[in-house]
Design a protein around this motif. Structure first.
Motif, PDB file in Angstrom:
ATOM      1  N   LEU A   1      33.929  37.726  56.174  1.00 26.33           N
ATOM      2  CA  LEU A   1      33.831  39.187  56.132  1.00 26.33           C
ATOM      3  C   LEU A   1      33.805  39.733  57.549  1.00 26.33           C
ATOM      4  O   LEU A   1      34.229  40.853  57.796  1.00 26.33           O
TER       5      LEU A   1
ATOM      6  N   ALA B   1      40.961  38.995  54.125  1.00 24.00           N
ATOM      7  CA  ALA B   1      40.753  39.474  52.754  1.00 24.00           C
ATOM      8  C   ALA B   1      41.480  38.564  51.768  1.00 24.00           C
ATOM      9  O   ALA B   1      40.948  38.213  50.699  1.00 24.00           O
TER      10      ALA B   1
ATOM     11  N   ARG C   1      39.571  35.336  51.416  1.00 30.59           N
ATOM     12  CA  ARG C   1      38.393  35.515  50.543  1.00 30.59           C
ATOM     13  C   ARG C   1      38.819  35.580  49.085  1.00 30.59           C
ATOM     14  O   ARG C   1      38.186  35.001  48.204  1.00 30.59           O
ATOM     15  N   LEU C   2      39.891  36.318  48.858  1.00 31.94           N
ATOM     16  CA  LEU C   2      40.365  36.488  47.484  1.00 31.94           C
ATOM     17  C   LEU C   2      40.700  35.133  46.853  1.00 31.94           C
ATOM     18  O   LEU C   2      40.430  34.891  45.673  1.00 31.94           O
TER      19      LEU C   2
ATOM     20  N   ILE D   1      31.472  35.909  46.273  1.00 30.69           N
ATOM     21  CA  ILE D   1      30.280  36.461  46.927  1.00 30.69           C
ATOM     22  C   ILE D   1      29.359  37.079  45.875  1.00 30.69           C
ATOM     23  O   ILE D   1      29.806  37.821  44.997  1.00 30.69           O
TER      24      ILE D   1
ATOM     25  N   PHE E   1      25.786  39.329  45.467  1.00 30.24           N
ATOM     26  CA  PHE E   1      24.916  40.205  46.245  1.00 30.24           C
ATOM     27  C   PHE E   1      23.554  40.360  45.562  1.00 30.24           C
ATOM     28  O   PHE E   1      23.432  40.196  44.346  1.00 30.24           O
TER      29      PHE E   1
ATOM     30  N   HIS F   1      26.018  45.100  42.584  1.00 25.26           N
ATOM     31  CA  HIS F   1      27.177  45.952  42.918  1.00 25.26           C
ATOM     32  C   HIS F   1      28.286  45.854  41.872  1.00 25.26           C
ATOM     33  O   HIS F   1      29.459  45.617  42.195  1.00 25.26           O
TER      34      HIS F   1
ATOM     35  N   ILE G   1      42.866  41.399  39.204  1.00 26.28           N
ATOM     36  CA  ILE G   1      43.887  42.458  39.304  1.00 26.28           C
ATOM     37  C   ILE G   1      44.634  42.295  40.620  1.00 26.28           C
ATOM     38  O   ILE G   1      45.852  42.375  40.684  1.00 26.28           O
ATOM     39  N   GLU G   2      43.861  42.045  41.674  1.00 28.96           N
ATOM     40  CA  GLU G   2      44.452  41.898  43.002  1.00 28.96           C
ATOM     41  C   GLU G   2      45.389  40.694  43.053  1.00 28.96           C
ATOM     42  O   GLU G   2      46.388  40.691  43.778  1.00 28.96           O
TER      43      GLU G   2
ATOM     44  N   ARG H   1      31.707  37.065  38.210  1.00 22.31           N
ATOM     45  CA  ARG H   1      32.753  37.732  39.002  1.00 22.31           C
ATOM     46  C   ARG H   1      33.063  36.921  40.260  1.00 22.31           C
ATOM     47  O   ARG H   1      34.228  36.808  40.670  1.00 22.31           O
TER      48      ARG H   1
ATOM     49  N   ARG I   1      49.380  45.046  38.144  1.00 22.81           N
ATOM     50  CA  ARG I   1      48.293  45.574  38.970  1.00 22.81           C
ATOM     51  C   ARG I   1      48.161  47.080  38.795  1.00 22.81           C
ATOM     52  O   ARG I   1      47.065  47.613  38.718  1.00 22.81           O
TER      53      ARG I   1
ATOM     54  N   ALA J   1      44.957  49.006  37.421  1.00 12.25           N
ATOM     55  CA  ALA J   1      44.282  50.009  38.256  1.00 12.25           C
ATOM     56  C   ALA J   1      44.169  51.330  37.503  1.00 12.25           C
ATOM     57  O   ALA J   1      43.142  52.015  37.571  1.00 12.25           O
TER      58      ALA J   1
ATOM     59  N   LEU K   1      32.400  49.530  45.819  1.00  8.51           N
ATOM     60  CA  LEU K   1      33.752  49.391  46.378  1.00  8.51           C
ATOM     61  C   LEU K   1      33.738  48.411  47.558  1.00  8.51           C
ATOM     62  O   LEU K   1      34.665  47.601  47.731  1.00  8.51           O
TER      63      LEU K   1
ATOM     64  N   ALA L   1      31.703  45.951  47.884  1.00  4.01           N
ATOM     65  CA  ALA L   1      31.568  44.613  47.304  1.00  4.01           C
ATOM     66  C   ALA L   1      32.922  44.101  46.822  1.00  4.01           C
ATOM     67  O   ALA L   1      33.262  42.920  46.986  1.00  4.01           O
ATOM     68  N   LEU L   2      33.716  44.999  46.221  1.00  2.00           N
ATOM     69  CA  LEU L   2      35.052  44.589  45.770  1.00  2.00           C
ATOM     70  C   LEU L   2      35.934  44.228  46.959  1.00  2.00           C
ATOM     71  O   LEU L   2      36.668  43.237  46.921  1.00  2.00           O
ATOM     72  N   ARG L   3      35.841  45.029  48.025  1.00  2.00           N
ATOM     73  CA  ARG L   3      36.627  44.693  49.222  1.00  2.00           C
ATOM     74  C   ARG L   3      36.150  43.366  49.805  1.00  2.00           C
ATOM     75  O   ARG L   3      36.957  42.576  50.296  1.00  2.00           O
ATOM     76  N   ALA L   4      34.842  43.134  49.768  1.00  2.00           N
ATOM     77  CA  ALA L   4      34.323  41.856  50.256  1.00  2.00           C
ATOM     78  C   ALA L   4      34.923  40.707  49.454  1.00  2.00           C
ATOM     79  O   ALA L   4      35.217  39.632  49.994  1.00  2.00           O
ATOM     80  N   GLY L   5      35.136  40.956  48.166  1.00  2.00           N
ATOM     81  CA  GLY L   5      35.706  39.925  47.309  1.00  2.00           C
ATOM     82  C   GLY L   5      37.213  39.786  47.476  1.00  2.00           C
ATOM     83  O   GLY L   5      37.839  38.980  46.772  1.00  2.00           O
ATOM     84  N   GLY L   6      37.815  40.581  48.348  1.00  2.00           N
ATOM     85  CA  GLY L   6      39.234  40.431  48.628  1.00  2.00           C
ATOM     86  C   GLY L   6      40.117  41.465  47.970  1.00  2.00           C
ATOM     87  O   GLY L   6      41.334  41.448  48.142  1.00  2.00           O
ATOM     88  N   VAL L   7      39.521  42.385  47.194  1.00  2.00           N
ATOM     89  CA  VAL L   7      40.336  43.441  46.585  1.00  2.00           C
ATOM     90  C   VAL L   7      40.820  44.359  47.702  1.00  2.00           C
ATOM     91  O   VAL L   7      40.039  44.787  48.551  1.00  2.00           O
ATOM     92  N   SER L   8      42.112  44.653  47.718  1.00  2.00           N
ATOM     93  CA  SER L   8      42.697  45.383  48.838  1.00  2.00           C
ATOM     94  C   SER L   8      42.438  46.881  48.744  1.00  2.00           C
ATOM     95  O   SER L   8      42.183  47.426  47.668  1.00  2.00           O
TER      96      SER L   8
ATOM     97  N   THR M   1      44.822  48.598  46.266  1.00  2.00           N
ATOM     98  CA  THR M   1      44.444  48.615  44.848  1.00  2.00           C
ATOM     99  C   THR M   1      43.409  49.707  44.589  1.00  2.00           C
ATOM    100  O   THR M   1      43.494  50.439  43.592  1.00  2.00           O
TER     101      THR M   1
ATOM    102  N   PRO N   1      33.151  46.602  53.978  1.00  2.00           N
ATOM    103  CA  PRO N   1      32.153  45.673  53.432  1.00  2.00           C
ATOM    104  C   PRO N   1      30.993  45.459  54.395  1.00  2.00           C
ATOM    105  O   PRO N   1      29.845  45.338  53.980  1.00  2.00           O
TER     106      PRO N   1
END
Lengths: 246, 408
Positions: free
Chosen positions: A80, A104, A107-108, A113, A115, A119, A135-136, A180, B5, B9, B312, B314-321, B324, B402
């Protein structure tokens, strides 16, 4: 400087460095460092020359007082953030050589992760929250659904698929968050105070779950909770930004 | 993969709007209000332009002779300060000129009119020289003879006692062809002067935009006490077929330097200038409404992004761009814009009817004229409001970090 046990995984297990999921070499993270000719003098060194490695299947407990740098180290391990000095290699890739988008993507594909405060998006069901990262990855609806349902079954929430976060208890929410984190089948799972919002019994359940997760992937958990450290196979203590062996 | 996607979304966006119903409804109401305002005010503008355009055409004059640059316009009745005088002589002199087929003096004058003595309404009295041949009667007939009461300025010729009313005046006064009406510039004059309704014609009222009663010019001057100066608001001139209208205009301007002579297009421009305040006001209000709609949508979606910044992050931390997450926010904007546009159009239809009924009761019918393209414009505006609001809110999504938004 303080890698009292710089490379326990390799030393203890005799594994080669290249096998490490994460390899930290003299990693420091300084906040407020000026990049220009003006120096505001407000630098804070959150981590100082930390070296460590985490091998596949390891369950590492990271403990320390508030402000000791646990979350900062987790952010670096999960790609991160990048170190101000030294290198973090995640699955062989030096994270400071990667762009934000490349990290990113890393990580994907390889990191999950968890928390302290879950979240989860309150508007989505447990199943939809779990499926979000897919989805990503461009996974189709049916496969997203199947994968999310399967993971929720695994964490014991097979009967809560369509419940929204507001309809779940704290422990259930954390189990959804763990599902998740696992949805992309990551190599590494990092968790920041995963039991911090939970009562003792629920916290124990979450720790058991994380222990089970560590069977086939690396897990690094930062926590004040002594039970976390007991549950972990390896203990690291952070004190004033430096890692010492627990 | 991209389609999958996008669909996912959009699904998240719909779930968000379903969950935050009050916020979503508020944003839809904002867009709908913007759409209604745009449709109604554009309708007002269209109506103003149409009345001026078709009204000037309907009068059928090639040249308009007036006493000043803004002597009159639809809805501005009387314009006493800019009347021209000796109107019968001027119109007769113009009519005698080469390349002129006909000329008639016309006076617009506010009058009291009623079917019964003592029960009067204020409407527009229109006095005209000529025999009224250009008035197309939807009932009855036009005038039988010319303005004979003038009698070369003596005002002692026979009075015809003929009147033409438009449908709204007929409705307002409760009269039909063959009925008697009282008309006068004052209440006393109205008591003393009666006319027979010989026909119903909407020609002049379409130009004026108000209920009218048409009399011979000298008889209107008589009942309004203005025979001393023989006033008119304009002299309408028709040129011979194939004649050079500009040349006739130049000749008339040279003969009557104190008067203004306009061609049909110049007269329309003049009308348009008089309507410019209405059009500018409508445009300003429409812009304000659109701005308010954008602000409301931006606020609602922006607050949602702020409220969910940690989720949001947290989602970006998980790699969601960011892309999206932007698709989700933009989809919310599109949905809000589309629903808002539909609601706005549905509300605008009865809204326009209501405005026309309310203003029509005051004597100004069809103030809002909204053809289909105006509704299409309203729908497009709704969509744009939703999307622009979402783009601004989406910018906040791109700022979610994030590192910064997750507790350390």
């Amino acid at each position: 400087m303080s890698n009292v046990e710089p490379d326990r995984g390799r030393v203890a297990d005799g594994r080669a460095e290249s096998e490490a999921v994460i390899q930290c070499d003299s990693v420091s993270r300084v906040y407020g460092r000026s990049s220009g000719w003006l120096d505001d003098g407000n630098e804070v060194e959150a981590l100082s020359e930390v070296s460590l490695s985490v091998t596949p299947g390891e369950f590492v407990g990271l403990t320390g007082a508030s402000g000791s740098g646990k979350t900062t180290l987790l952010h670096l391990l999960a790609a991160l953030d990048t170190p101000t000095d030294g290198h973090v290699r995640l699955l062989g890739s030096a994270t400071d050589d990667l762009s934000s988008g490349e990290r990113a993507a890393l990580r994907l594909d390889h990191v999950g992760i968890v928390f302290q405060r879950f979240h989860l998006l309150p508007s989505l069901s447990a199943r939809a929250n779990v499926a979000l990262p897919l989805i990503e990855l461009g996974v189709g609806k049916r496969r997203r659904r199947e994968r999310a349902e399967s993971l929720l079954e695994e964490v014991g929430l097979g009967d809560r698929l369509t419940h929204r976060p507001g309809q779940l208890s704290g422990g259930e929410k954390q189990r959804v968050a763990i599902a998740r984190a696992l949805v992309n089948d990551p190599t590494l799972v990092v968790a920041d105070e995963p039991t911090g919002e939970l009562d003792t019994a629920t916290g124990d359940t979450i720790l058991e779950l994380l222990g089970a997760v560590a069977d086939d992937r690396s897990v690094v958990v930062a926590s004040h909770d002594p039970r976390v450290v007991e549950a972990a196979g390896r203990r690291l203590v952070l004190r004033d930004g430096e890692v010492t062996d627990g | 993969m991209i389609g999958s996607r996008l669909r996912a979304a959009v699904g998240v966006a719909l779930a968000q709007l379903r969950h935050y119903r009050v916020r979503g409804t508020l944003a839809v109401v904002g867009v709908a209000l913007a759409v209604v305002t745009v449709v109604v005010l554009t309708g007002v503008g269209v109506s103003a332009l149409t009345v001026g355009d078709t009204g000037v055409d309907r009068i059928g004059a090639d040249l308009w002779v007036t006493a000043g640059p803004s002597s009159f316009a639809p809805g501005a009745v009387g314009s006493v300060e800019n009347q021209l005088f000796d109107a019968h002589e001027v119109s007769r002199d113009v009519e005698r000129r080469e390349n002129v087929r006909g000329a008639r003096a016309v006076l617009f004058q506010t009058v009291y009119a009623g079917a019964d003595r003592g029960d009067y309404r204020t409407i527009v009295g229109v006095g005209t020289t000529g025999d009224g041949e250009r008035f197309e009667a939807v009932e009855g007939r036009s005038f039988a003879e010319g303005d004979v009461h003038y009698a070369d300025g003596g005002y002692d010729g026979p009075t015809t006692g003929e009147a033409l009313v438009d449908e709204r005046a007929a409705d307002r006064l409760g009269v039909e062809v063959g009925d008697t009406i009282h008309v006068g510039g004052t209440l006393v004059a109205a008591d003393e002067n009666s006319f027979t309704v010989v026909g119903v014609s909407n020609d002049v009222s379409r130009f004026i935009g108000a209920p009218t009663v048409v009399l011979h010019l000298s008889e209107l001057q008589e009942v309004s006490g203005s025979t001393g100066v023989d006033p008119a608001s304009t002299v309408l001139v028709r040129t011979e077929t194939g004649a050079d209208t500009r040349r006739v205009q130049r000749e008339l301007s040279a003969t009557y330097p104190e008067l203004t002579v306009r061609t049909r297009s110049e007269q329309f421009e003049s009308v348009l200038r008089r309507q410019s305040a209405v059009i500018a006001s409508a445009l300003t209000l429409a812009v304000l409404a659109v701005g308010s709609g954008v602000t409301l949508v931006t606020n609602v979606l922006g607050l949602l992004v702020y409220h969910q910044r940690r989720q949001l992050a947290a989602l970006r931390a998980g790699g969601v761009s960011v892309r999206t997450l932007l698709i989700v926010t933009l989809s919310e904007g599109v949905v809000i814009g589309t629903v808002g546009a539909a609601v706005g159009i549905l509300v605008a239809v009865p809204g326009i009817r209501g405005v026309n009924l309310a203003v029509g009761a005051l004597g100004f019918p069809n103030v809002v004229d909204a053809p289909r393209w105006v509704f299409v414009l309203g729908g497009a505006v709704g969509l744009v409001v939703g999307v622009v609001g979402a783009v601004v809110a989406g910018w906040r999504t791109t700022r979610v970090s994030p590192i910064e938004h997750l507790p350390r």
